[in-house]
Design an enzyme around this catalytic site. Structure first.
Site, PDB file in Angstrom:
ATOM      1  N   SER A   1       0.862  -1.181   0.000  1.00  0.00           N
ATOM      2  CA  SER A   1       0.000   0.000   0.000  1.00  0.00           C
ATOM      3  C   SER A   1       0.896   1.228   0.000  1.00  0.00           C
ATOM      4  O   SER A   1       2.100   1.132   0.302  1.00  0.00           O
ATOM      5  CB  SER A   1      -0.878  -0.013   1.262  1.00  0.00           C
ATOM      6  OG  SER A   1      -1.479   1.243   1.510  1.00  0.00           O
TER       7      SER A   1
ATOM      8  N   TYR B   1      -2.282  -1.301  10.600  1.00  0.00           N
ATOM      9  CA  TYR B   1      -2.179  -1.438   9.145  1.00  0.00           C
ATOM     10  C   TYR B   1      -0.840  -0.909   8.636  1.00  0.00           C
ATOM     11  O   TYR B   1      -0.156  -1.567   7.838  1.00  0.00           O
ATOM     12  CB  TYR B   1      -3.338  -0.688   8.496  1.00  0.00           C
ATOM     13  CG  TYR B   1      -3.499  -0.905   7.012  1.00  0.00           C
ATOM     14  CD1 TYR B   1      -4.251  -1.974   6.531  1.00  0.00           C
ATOM     15  CD2 TYR B   1      -2.920  -0.040   6.091  1.00  0.00           C
ATOM     16  CE1 TYR B   1      -4.420  -2.178   5.169  1.00  0.00           C
ATOM     17  CE2 TYR B   1      -3.081  -0.233   4.726  1.00  0.00           C
ATOM     18  CZ  TYR B   1      -3.829  -1.294   4.269  1.00  0.00           C
ATOM     19  OH  TYR B   1      -3.986  -1.488   2.926  1.00  0.00           O
TER      20      TYR B   1
END
Length: 282
Positions: free
Chosen positions: A164, A177
């Protein structure tokens, strides 16, 4: 006068016949007939798009997810006449031993499964932090453990980790995350260095915000955290630093994954392919 040719080309001072090297240059193409891939988080979103793309190219795809119904729908979505196939493999990746066993004998690994919770650190549930790192970092490690022996033995393999922009940059309220994705970046680079002598590449694909159920849930979480409507979260928070003011489509991510599996990408390893609409250009 010493003649210097192209590194890695037979008949030159490079490394003739290096593991994984393409025999000839040519247009980018993806033919995976006879190959076996494993895609985690395959029941929806990016994982679904990747599984269908690799199956369309001829691979037999072990589609891993804890959503058994979603996997059944994925198998039904493969068009008639596709060269490859989908093998639904319902699995909870917190069962790390089962994850490692599931990866035995595969040629391509796509670590995609993810989860998200948006909370300040001081109120972030420790058990959720542990689960996020288990699914998004420890499970990819165990899947690599299961997959690499076969890849090394045959002298070819592809590992693609769906990271990401949060593997490269941090945002507030996403401690688990961000930590997991940063760890995945390091794991991917280590796998690239270890796998290079065996013809195995390992790379990350780093999307910005993708049109997936995870992002839709994130919109709701961010709206609650900031006390603003979801449409403002999208425009003012998620896409505030993106030059392209739209969500990325899962199929666009799948094409990046496909490219990294082509013979023409055999020299691409240990890096991150960023698809963020200019988010990290700031």
């Amino acid at each position: 006068m010493t003649r210097i040719g192209t590194p890695g080309t037979p008949g030159t001072p490079g490394i003739p016949g290096a593991p994984g090297a393409p025999r000839t240059a040519g247009p980018v193409s993806l033919e995976l007939d006879g190959r076996t891939a494993l895609v985690t988080g395959a029941a929806g979103g990016i994982g679904r798009a990747c599984a269908l793309r690799l199956a369309a190219a001829g691979a037999t795809v072990r589609a891993v997810d804890r959503d058994a119904a979603g996997l059944a729908g994925l198998a039904a979505a493969l068009p008639d006449g596709a060269r490859g196939g989908i093998e639904p493999r319902p699995l909870d990746l917190t069962d790390l031993d089962a994850a490692e066993r599931a990866a035995a004998g595969i040629d391509l690994l796509v670590n995609n499964a993810g989860m998200q919770l948006v909370r300040p650190i001081e109120t972030f549930p420790p058990e959720v932090f542990h689960e996020v790192l288990t699914v998004m970092l420890e499970a990819p490690f165990r899947l690599l453990r299961g997959a690499l022996p076969h890849m090394y033995e045959q002298g070819w393999g592809r590992v693609v980790n769906i990271s990401s922009v949060h593997g490269l940059r941090a945002s507030p309220f996403k401690s688990a995350y961000v930590a997991a994705k940063h760890g995945l970046e390091g794991l991917s680079k280590t796998a690239a260095l270890e796998g290079a002598p065996h013809g195995v590449t390992s790379n990350c694909v780093n999307p910005g915000y993708v049109r997936t159920p995870l992002v839709e849930r994130q919109l709701a979480d961010q709206a609650a955290a900031h006390g603003i409507p979801e449409e403002r979260v999208l425009a003012d928070i998620l896409l505030a630093d993106s030059a392209l003011k739209r969500l990325l489509e899962p199929e666009e991510v799948a094409e990046a994954v496909a490219y990294l599996c082509t013979p023409q990408a055999s020299f691409v390893t240990g890096t991150s392919l960023v698809l963020d609409g200019g988010w990290t250009a700031h």
